[in-house]
Scaffold this active site. Sequence first.
Site, PDB file in Angstrom:
ATOM      1  N   CYS A 111      -0.786 -38.630  -7.718  1.00 32.27           N
ATOM      2  CA  CYS A 111      -2.130 -38.412  -7.169  1.00 32.27           C
ATOM      3  C   CYS A 111      -2.155 -37.315  -6.113  1.00 32.27           C
ATOM      4  O   CYS A 111      -3.232 -36.868  -5.717  1.00 32.27           O
ATOM      5  CB  CYS A 111      -2.673 -39.717  -6.586  1.00 32.27           C
ATOM      6  SG  CYS A 111      -2.831 -41.013  -7.824  1.00 32.27           S
ATOM      7  N   HIS A 246      -8.188 -38.233  -1.325  1.00 27.81           N
ATOM      8  CA  HIS A 246      -7.917 -38.800  -2.649  1.00 27.81           C
ATOM      9  C   HIS A 246      -8.700 -40.105  -2.774  1.00 27.81           C
ATOM     10  O   HIS A 246      -8.753 -40.901  -1.830  1.00 27.81           O
ATOM     11  CB  HIS A 246      -6.415 -39.055  -2.776  1.00 27.81           C
ATOM     12  CG  HIS A 246      -6.046 -39.823  -3.992  1.00 27.81           C
ATOM     13  ND1 HIS A 246      -6.522 -39.505  -5.237  1.00 27.81           N
ATOM     14  CD2 HIS A 246      -5.252 -40.921  -4.158  1.00 27.81           C
ATOM     15  CE1 HIS A 246      -6.035 -40.368  -6.118  1.00 27.81           C
ATOM     16  NE2 HIS A 246      -5.266 -41.234  -5.486  1.00 27.81           N
ATOM     17  N   ASN A 276     -10.181 -43.990  -9.767  1.00 27.02           N
ATOM     18  CA  ASN A 276      -9.068 -43.127  -9.364  1.00 27.02           C
ATOM     19  C   ASN A 276      -8.700 -42.220 -10.537  1.00 27.02           C
ATOM     20  O   ASN A 276      -8.159 -42.686 -11.534  1.00 27.02           O
ATOM     21  CB  ASN A 276      -7.884 -44.019  -8.961  1.00 27.02           C
ATOM     22  CG  ASN A 276      -6.689 -43.229  -8.479  1.00 27.02           C
ATOM     23  OD1 ASN A 276      -6.630 -42.014  -8.625  1.00 27.02           O
ATOM     24  ND2 ASN A 276      -5.719 -43.936  -7.909  1.00 27.02           N
TER      25      ASN A 276
END
Length: 353
Positions: A111, A246, A276
Amino acid sequence: MKNVTITGWGRCVPQSVVTNDDLATVIDTNDEWITSRSGIKERRVSHVNNSDMATLAGRRAIAAAGLEPHDIDYIIVATCTPDRQIPSSAAYVQVKLGADHVAVADINAGCSGFIYGLSMAHGLVATGTAHRVLLVGSEQISSYLNLDERSTAVLFGDGAGAVIIEASDDDSGIKSMALGADGSGAQYLTADGLGTELINSGGPKSIVMDGAQIFKGAVVRMGDGAVSAAKDAGWELDDIDLLIPHQANLRIIDAVRRRIKADESKVFVNIQKYGNTSAATIPIALAEAVEEGRVPPGGKLIFVAFGAGVTWGAAAFQWGDRVEPVATIDDELPEPTRTGLEILMENQRGLQA
Ligand code: UT7
């Protein structure tokens, strides 16, 4: 050293929406649990390849910068869900864009991939190795989801975001970057059965996450990262116009917001719509933030992420004067012929085969 800035931005999210209620028809879960634990209400599921989303996001970013594909001289795709292990997704993006013969490479920093990619693009442009880098964060995590792993399957979604990185004549650009990793935490977030080590293991294939461990690491590393990126840029915390973190969990985002003592209006959140999307969350959020007028001319931004590896990264970035795209394109992905839920269930059967 040249200033290195972002001159174009774009995103591509697939059309198929899967709501929490949709998921609750096939997983032992419910909207209340997912919303209260993560902030997610729905996510997108892709009916095309990762590189198709990456290419469209890239084309939008190239147009926003007022460029043509042949103006690009380096393509980096940050992804942990490439179309294939060989070749890179960036190679597919190159041919789909028509950016003939330019350098291509994928990077996998989980990520944190977009921020890692930003650091690499910064180095390429600052040293003159490349002049215009297309950096894409693009993920098709739906392909790796095991619907029986309910604490992980409800969190992820698909999408792509892209930026163009060039040298700047003004004050805009990357003001500081801080990256790190701790491979001893690798076991907390893995894609089982999908690499050479495990190819013959015969076990189930899918993303497996120890959510609690990742959560703890993310809160600490993203909080520290945001504070030190601002400090290294010579900014006070009050100077930050927008935090673009994020998007993994609203509670993590909120903890980072409190750490930099920012009001909610100074934090960009879109996790409720997309879940996500790993390396794609920050460039998708950045493109949306600019479109929504949340990035002021000369705005001081902080990007911060944490992910598989475990990896982390933060950047202080000062936006330029232009907050409008030079041009836009009308292209869209083809219409899906299956629902998002049908795609998820088909992918699940593929992983178990
Ligand atoms: O991008 C980097 C990677 N990802 C992240 O940063 C995500 C990090 N982790 C998280 O976001 C959170 O840890 C989760 C959202 C995954 C989990 O939140 P939590 O508050 O840590 O919940 P938990 O794991 O402690 O689970 C609590 C309960 C358990 O039940 P019991 O044992 O308390 O009875 C789980 O079985 O919730 C249960 N549960 C669910 N219930 C309904 C787990 N998943 C679900 C579900 N629906 N989908």
